[in-house]
Design a protein around this motif. Structure first.
Motif, PDB file in Angstrom:
ATOM      1  N   ASP A 428       0.858  -1.191   0.000  1.00 39.45           N
ATOM      2  CA  ASP A 428       0.000   0.000   0.000  1.00 39.45           C
ATOM      3  C   ASP A 428       0.894   1.239   0.000  1.00 39.45           C
ATOM      4  OD1 ASP A 428       0.902   0.518   2.539  1.00 39.45           O
ATOM      5  OD2 ASP A 428      -0.985   0.054   3.551  1.00 39.45           O
ATOM      6  N   GLU A 429       0.263   2.427   0.005  1.00 36.78           N
ATOM      7  CA  GLU A 429       1.107   3.618  -0.167  1.00 36.78           C
ATOM      8  C   GLU A 429       1.998   3.921   1.021  1.00 36.78           C
ATOM      9  OE1 GLU A 429      -1.711   6.441  -1.406  1.00 36.78           O
ATOM     10  OE2 GLU A 429      -2.659   6.644   0.566  1.00 36.78           O
ATOM     11  N   THR A 470      10.484   5.813  -3.349  1.00 34.84           N
ATOM     12  CA  THR A 470       9.118   5.685  -2.805  1.00 34.84           C
ATOM     13  C   THR A 470       9.072   4.669  -1.664  1.00 34.84           C
ATOM     14  OG1 THR A 470       8.371   6.134  -5.038  1.00 34.84           O
ATOM     15  CG2 THR A 470       6.690   5.422  -3.475  1.00 34.84           C
TER      16      THR A 470
END
Ligand code: COA
Ligand code: AMP
Length: 636
Positions: A428-429, A470
């Motif tokens: 997930d983020e 990220t």
């Protein structure tokens, strides 16, 4: 013999042992000192201290080891009605001579050479000649316009460019030389020379002192020997679309690439040396680099250079004709190609005309494979059809059914399970790994497998920013997806501005930059909408400036032409719809995903942050008025 799970586990849990063993399957000048390590920039690298030459592995090794008289390459060109075969010895001779010609033009180890050519054997000779000298090639897809070529010239700074007088698209002759000249004019960097293959359909004018005739330079040259390079030395740069107008230079090194190519032929494609392996792609794409050129040759197979299309060259049976005639065992193409064939031969009548008894497996990749296409191919060909997933960055499959290890049951809609070396996860983020059934970001634990790019050409910051920053320790693929309870993965699409048109990776951000450059465009959005043949196609929404009015039809025609001019016809940009406003969040972010869902008639939740929900109805009406979107495709 290991089963799939044992093989995969060993490849990521016991990397040193596993990949040392795989490295022993190629012929190094000097075996690597380390298997996987970090370089001074803190990037993961494979096979430090190893020395080899990739062109030697592709040709000289086989000539010296019993394959000299075996066919290495078949050129099958329905568009020129030509066929030609080259044995390993013949190809080696041509490559050595052409490498000599490049050397005469000043090309040395570490220099770059751009190749802008159609699907002719000389293009492969050019690639291998660069590899032979330790020079770095950068092939630019022939369908790209001069502007795209100019961007790549400025970034790769090639000493020499290899091109041809023309390419052939169906029955159209496309003059390449004027495109090349325009690109060189536009570029800031000026290559020293261009070597042009004169084709009989159209001769090009050559500029004295700059342009050289391919045949003349090759005939005059003395053969050049293979130059040993380090495993970490670059083999090629291949530009691919990212999320800005500037393409990303994917760099491939020699050592890891050679090992990965060899391994994938055995473990994924289950092909034996001596068999014919065909990838119906273009050398301008990663599939072409890996599976038309390097992997089949390193593995000692016969490869095919096909200059044609799945249909209308001359009919939807052309793929099956090639497979029958050249006894292809394993064939690789994009789902788009199968959709094009299915459209023209829905009952598979052309398939029945050919003896396909040697044909064992069809592999599909390059874009999402819809279940209907997979099922159609399976039903009519009556062989396993394997969807598999990879990117230019990886250079070989990352999700697949590893047929050479253990053939797992095929689940339609899934490109399979992780391939050795690629520990694929869904997150997930926040970077939390998601359980089966939950959709999220598709990421891969670092290091990637040995064939993957170690970084981008001359752009470490962009490399880190695009892929590594990220999720710490993981590579961001840019795709979304999920896995099921059995460990099969499903790719649901890109999470960024990249789209896939007929298997061609393109950037909508780049198209937006082009539209925004028009004097009358106040703002714009480009999204990839569903297309029955090409998978996706780009559509623009534009808002006209009050102080620069223009008729919508005139603006659309000008924008379509502009994209064609700057990116090329392959972008397949056909519609720019004029709207009053674009849907945005209150902070000004354009809701591109929602625009796409409106066109694709997919359900969506209206975000609470939307500035004005009424715009969504206006957008829907605009699509309906123009009869653009999934609903209209079905009817047409
Ligand atoms: N050089 C120059 N122009 C090219 C080109 C090339 N190599 N490739 C495509 N184009 C042009 C086409 O001529 C066409 O031009 P047009 O607008 O003037 O007619 C335009 O780009 C759009 O091409 P495309 O989207 O490919 O449409 P098409 O009707 O020419 O062909 C298919 C449709 C399905 C047959 C074709 O897209 C195809 O073979 N797809 C499979 C692609 C593939 O294998 N990809 C693998 C990547 S792994
Ligand atoms: P390219 O770098 O041109 O090979 O494009 C890579 C992208 O194509 C991936 O990031 C995916 O979005 C898409 N892609 C490739 N193969 C598949 C596949 N089998 N299923 C779904 N998407 C795919």
């Amino acid at each position: 013999m290991k089963n799939y799970q044992q093989e995969f586990d060993a490849s990521v849990n016991d990397r040193e042992v596993f990949w040392k063993e795989k490295a022993a399957n190629i012929d190094w000048y000097k075996f690597p000192e380390k298997i996987v390590s970090k370089d001074p920039k803190d990037f993961w690298r494979w096979y430090e201290g190893g020395s080899l030459n990739t062109a030697y592995l592709c040709l000289d090794y086989h000539v010296a080891n019993g394959r000299a008289e075996q066919t290495a390459l078949i050129y099958d060109s329905p568009v020129t009605k030509t066929q030609k075969k080259f044995t390993y010895r013949e190809l080696q001779t041509q490559v050595a001579k052409f490498a000599g010609a490049l050397r005469d033009l000043g090309v040395e180890k570490g220099d770059t050479v751009i190749i802008y050519m159609p699907m002719v054997p000389e293009a492969i000779v050019g690639m291998l000649a660069c590899a032979r000298l330790g020079a770095i090639h950068s092939v630019v897809f022939g369908g790209f316009a001069p502007h795209e070529l100019a961007l790549r010239i400025d970034d790769a700074r090639p000493k020499v460019i290899l091109s041809a007088s023309c390419g052939i698209e169906f029955d159209k002759v496309i003059p390449y030389k004027p495109l090349l000249d325009r690109a060189i004019d536009e570029a800031f960097f000026k290559p020293k020379a261009a070597v042009i293959l004169q084709r009989p359909m159209l001769a090009a004018d050559l500029k004295e002192g700059h342009d050289y005739d391919w045949k003349e330079v090759a005939e005059k040259a003395l053969p050049a020997d293979c130059v040993p390079v380090e495993a970490w030395d670059p083999l090629y740069i291949l530009y691919t679309s990212g999320t800005t107008g500037k393409p990303k230079g994917i760099l491939r090194d020699n050592g890891g690439h050679a090992v990965a190519m060899k391994y994938s032929m055995e473990a994924v494609y289950n092909v034996k040396p001596g068999e014919t392996f065909w990838a119906a792609s273009d050398i301008g794409w990663a599939v072409g680099h890996s599976y038309i050129v390097y992997a089949p040759l390193i593995h000692g197979c016969t490869t095919i250079v096909f200059e044609g299309k799945p249909v209308r060259t001359p009919d939807p049976g052309t793929f099956w004709r090639v497979i029958a005639e050249h006894k292809v065992s394993v064939f690789f193409t994009a789902p788009t190609a199968i959709r094009a064939i299915k459209k023209e031969d829905s009952e598979g009548e052309f398939i029945k005309k050919y003896d396909l008894s040697n044909f064992r497996t069809l592999f599909l990749a390059g874009e999402r494979c819809d279940v209907a296409t997979l099922e159609w191919a399976k039903q009519h060909l009556n062989i396993p059809v394997i969807d598999h997933w990879w990117q230019t960055e990886s250079g070989s499959p990352m999700l697949a059914n590893m047929l050479g290890v253990e053939a797992l049951p095929v689940k339609a809609g899934s490109p399979g399970k992780p391939v050795s070396g690629y520990d694929v996860r869904i997150m997930d983020e926040d970077g939390t790994e998601l359980p089966a059934g939950k959709e999220g970001f598709v990421v891969i634990q670092m290091p990637l497998g040995p064939g993957a790019f170690p970084f981008l050409w001359h752009d470490d910051e962009r490399f880190k920013e695009s892929y590594l920053n990220t999720f710490r320790g993981y590579y961001l693929t840019g795709d979304g997806g999920y896995k099921d309870e059995d460990g099969y993965f499903y790719i649901t699409g890109r999470i960024d501005d990249v789209i896939n048109v007929a298997g061609h990776r393109l950037s909508t951000a780049e198209m937006e930059e082009i539209l925004a450059g028009h004097l009358s465009v106040a703002e714009c959005a480009v999204v990839g909408i569903a297309d029955g043949l090409r998978g996706q196609r780009p559509v623009g929404l534009v808002v006209i400036k009050d102080n620069h009015p223009i008729e919508p039809e005139v603006l659309e025609a000008e924008l379509v032409e502009k994209v064609r001019e700057q990116i090329g016809a392959v972008a397949f940009f056909r519609n720019a719809i004029v709207v009053k406003r674009l849907p945005k969040t209150r902070s000004g972010k354009i809701l591109r995903k929602i625009i796409r869902k409106i066109a694709d008639s997919e359900p969506f939740a209206v975000p609470s942050t939307i500035d004005d929900p009424a715009i969504l109805d206006e957008i829907k009406e605009s699509f309906e008025l123009r009869r653009i979107g999934v609903a209209f495709e079905v009817q047409s």
